[in-house]
Design a protein around this motif. Structure first.
Motif, PDB file in Angstrom:
ATOM      1  N   ALA A   1      -5.202  -0.849  -3.564  1.00 41.93           N
ATOM      2  CA  ALA A   1      -3.745  -1.233  -3.236  1.00 41.93           C
ATOM      3  C   ALA A   1      -4.269  -2.905  -3.230  1.00 41.93           C
ATOM      4  CB  ALA A   1      -3.318  -0.841  -2.081  1.00 41.93           C
TER       5      ALA A   1
ATOM      6  N   HIS B   1      -8.120   0.634   8.337  1.00 39.83           N
ATOM      7  CA  HIS B   1      -6.966   0.992   8.026  1.00 39.83           C
ATOM      8  C   HIS B   1      -6.268   2.082   9.293  1.00 39.83           C
ATOM      9  CE1 HIS B   1      -3.740   2.704   5.620  1.00 39.83           C
ATOM     10  NE2 HIS B   1      -4.228   3.870   5.657  1.00 39.83           N
TER      11      HIS B   1
ATOM     12  N   ALA C   1     -10.684   8.330   2.355  1.00 41.64           N
ATOM     13  CA  ALA C   1      -9.478   8.337   1.530  1.00 41.64           C
ATOM     14  C   ALA C   1      -8.794   6.919   1.940  1.00 41.64           C
ATOM     15  CB  ALA C   1      -8.654   9.574   1.704  1.00 41.64           C
ATOM     16  N   GLY C   2      -8.478   6.885   3.168  1.00 38.39           N
ATOM     17  CA  GLY C   2      -7.852   5.852   3.783  1.00 38.39           C
ATOM     18  C   GLY C   2      -8.209   4.468   3.405  1.00 38.39           C
TER      19      GLY C   2
ATOM     20  N   TRP D   1       0.823  -1.208   0.121  1.00 32.55           N
ATOM     21  CA  TRP D   1       0.079   0.317  -0.042  1.00 32.55           C
ATOM     22  C   TRP D   1       0.787   1.094  -0.035  1.00 32.55           C
ATOM     23  CZ3 TRP D   1       0.012   3.625   4.057  1.00 32.55           C
ATOM     24  CH2 TRP D   1      -1.230   4.746   3.883  1.00 32.55           C
ATOM     25  N   SER D   2       1.921   1.328   0.909  1.00 30.96           N
ATOM     26  CA  SER D   2       2.757   2.442   0.871  1.00 30.96           C
ATOM     27  C   SER D   2       3.316   2.841  -0.405  1.00 30.96           C
ATOM     28  CB  SER D   2       3.955   2.390   1.961  1.00 30.96           C
ATOM     29  OG  SER D   2       4.724   1.244   1.735  1.00 30.96           O
ATOM     30  N   TRP D   3       3.772   1.705  -1.286  1.00 33.26           N
ATOM     31  CA  TRP D   3       4.511   1.963  -2.487  1.00 33.26           C
ATOM     32  C   TRP D   3       3.584   2.458  -3.294  1.00 33.26           C
ATOM     33  CZ3 TRP D   3       6.947  -3.747  -3.057  1.00 33.26           C
ATOM     34  CH2 TRP D   3       8.149  -3.910  -2.323  1.00 33.26           C
ATOM     35  N   LEU D   4       2.333   1.888  -3.512  1.00 32.12           N
ATOM     36  CA  LEU D   4       1.334   2.281  -4.401  1.00 32.12           C
ATOM     37  C   LEU D   4       0.827   3.758  -4.297  1.00 32.12           C
ATOM     38  CD1 LEU D   4      -0.611  -1.068  -4.797  1.00 32.12           C
ATOM     39  CD2 LEU D   4       1.145   0.245  -6.737  1.00 32.12           C
ATOM     40  N   ALA D   5       0.797   4.223  -2.864  1.00 36.67           N
ATOM     41  CA  ALA D   5       0.232   5.370  -2.473  1.00 36.67           C
ATOM     42  C   ALA D   5       1.191   6.516  -2.362  1.00 36.67           C
ATOM     43  CB  ALA D   5      -0.361   5.288  -1.011  1.00 36.67           C
ATOM     44  N   PHE D   6       2.474   6.279  -2.138  1.00 35.21           N
ATOM     45  CA  PHE D   6       3.253   7.263  -2.033  1.00 35.21           C
ATOM     46  C   PHE D   6       4.533   7.092  -2.892  1.00 35.21           C
ATOM     47  CE2 PHE D   6       1.146   6.867   2.211  1.00 35.21           C
ATOM     48  CZ  PHE D   6       0.704   8.061   2.312  1.00 35.21           C
TER      49      PHE D   6
ATOM     50  N   SER E   1      -8.046   3.849  -0.494  1.00 37.76           N
ATOM     51  CA  SER E   1      -6.767   3.895  -1.015  1.00 37.76           C
ATOM     52  C   SER E   1      -6.373   2.261  -0.627  1.00 37.76           C
ATOM     53  CB  SER E   1      -5.715   4.674  -0.297  1.00 37.76           C
ATOM     54  OG  SER E   1      -5.664   4.516   1.081  1.00 37.76           O
ATOM     55  N   ARG E   2      -6.677   1.658   0.485  1.00 38.93           N
ATOM     56  CA  ARG E   2      -6.405   0.177   0.872  1.00 38.93           C
ATOM     57  C   ARG E   2      -7.157  -0.751   0.003  1.00 38.93           C
ATOM     58  NH1 ARG E   2      -4.361  -1.189   5.969  1.00 38.93           N
ATOM     59  NH2 ARG E   2      -5.023  -3.142   5.500  1.00 38.93           N
TER      60      ARG E   2
END
Length: 335
Positions: A291, A306, A283-284, A150-155, A287-288
């Motif tokens: 992902a 989340h 949003a959280g 998730w962190s890769w795709l989100a940020f 986004s999950r």
């Protein structure tokens, strides 16, 4: 696409197809979990070279591998200044002259075409991480494990990472990592990252420093990975490495504070300003879900947790920094 570009792409694809490939598996006390991985490696298309390094196992892992007819290398004693994983991978790479090195962890299971597809995906790149679908069981694992992808795709701007020559803009996963030997050697191989806790990320940065290109790819259709069998194992694993993911304790505080502000504070705000705060919560969760759909993960009802995921992550980061000077892993001192 121009004719010359098409011809170049075809030549590159043909070169990748003709390259010799070695699948390299380091193991240390994995007898109770390596079986599915080994069976999947034996079924791989194309008949790549298979090499396993037994890094001082005491549970019969080496004998188990040998019983399946796979070549096993007995690892050398760990030299001063090296961590176990980089040293094991270093020895494996030196034991083959294959053009492409495919590093796999013992908790990964591949489909029969996983390696051929991953090698083909190297087209235009020197190091590729096809990130596997993470298998998470139990509430704690389901809350925490999806956060990595998730962190890769989100940020992380993935396309910018592929184009950029900056070593600092890099990500990789050692669970399933494919690298051209030429780029590996130019980067200094695992000897260049001998003391790195996150040797996969540091190897990707070394490849970039030497002029190579790196990429991440969705490997959820060809690889699965069950990193931990229990919540205590997860806690120990994250404690070992999370501190190394940040440049400093201040950086870690900043990241965790940002995540709490974005995804936890809005939950509290629902009581005071429901309409405004609901955007943060939504949003959280969304986004999950995105992902999870992109990585073969479980979207519902896990995405609803989340905010709890972020709080658990913050606790794990704090624990990792508190214990970073006394970490052991598989009977060895890490820091």
């Amino acid at each position: 696409m121009s004719e010359s570009t098409a011809e170049s792409a075809a030549e590159s694809a043909a070169a990748s197809a003709a390259a010799s490939v070695a699948v390299l598996l380091p193991v240390r006390d994995e007898a109770d979990r390596v079986g599915p991985c080994l069976r999947s490696l034996l079924a791989l298309d194309g008949g790549p070279e298979l090499l396993v390094l037994d890094d001082g196992s005491t549970d019969g892992t080496g004998d188990l591998v040998r019983s399946l007819g796979i070549r096993v290398i007995d690892g050398d004693p760990l030299p001063a200044g090296w961590l176990g994983k980089p040293h094991a991978c270093h020895q494996l790479a030196r034991a083959t002259d294959a053009d492409v090195l495919v590093f796999v962890d013992a908790d990964v299971v591949l489909t029969t075409d996983a390696v051929t597809r991953a090698v083909a995906g190297l087209d235009g790149f020197d190091l590729l991480t096809p990130y596997p679908r993470i298998v998470a069981t139990g509430l704690g694992q389901r809350l925490v494990q999806p956060l990595l992808q998730w962190s890769w795709l989100a940020f992380l701007p993935l396309r910018a990472m592929e184009r950029s020559r900056r070593p600092s803009l890099a990500a990789a996963g050692g669970q399933f990592l494919v690298v051209r030997r030429s780029a590996y050697v130019s980067a200094g191989g695992h000897a260049a990252v001998r003391s790195a806790v996150l040797e996969d990320v540091e190897l990707a940065r070394a490849v970039k420093r030497s002029g190579g290109r790196i990429a991440l790819a969705d490997g959820s259709a060809v690889a699965t990975c069950r990193m931990y069998d229990s919540w205590p194992q997860l806690v120990d694993g994250y404690t070992k490495s999370l501190w190394a993911s940040f440049g400093s304790a201040a950086g870690a505080v900043g990241v965790v504070a940002m995540l709490v502000a974005l995804f936890v504070v809005p939950v509290v705000g629902l009581l005071m300003s429901p309409i405004y705060a609901s955007f943060g919560v939504l949003a959280g969760v969304l986004s999950r879900v995105v992902a999870a759909r992109a990585t073969g993960g479980r979207a519902w009802p896990d995405a609803l947790g989340h905010p709890a995921s972020v709080l658990l992550f913050g606790w794990l980061v704090a624990r990792s920094f508190r214990r970073r000077h006394s970490v052991t892993w598989k009977g060895r001192r890490i820091t």
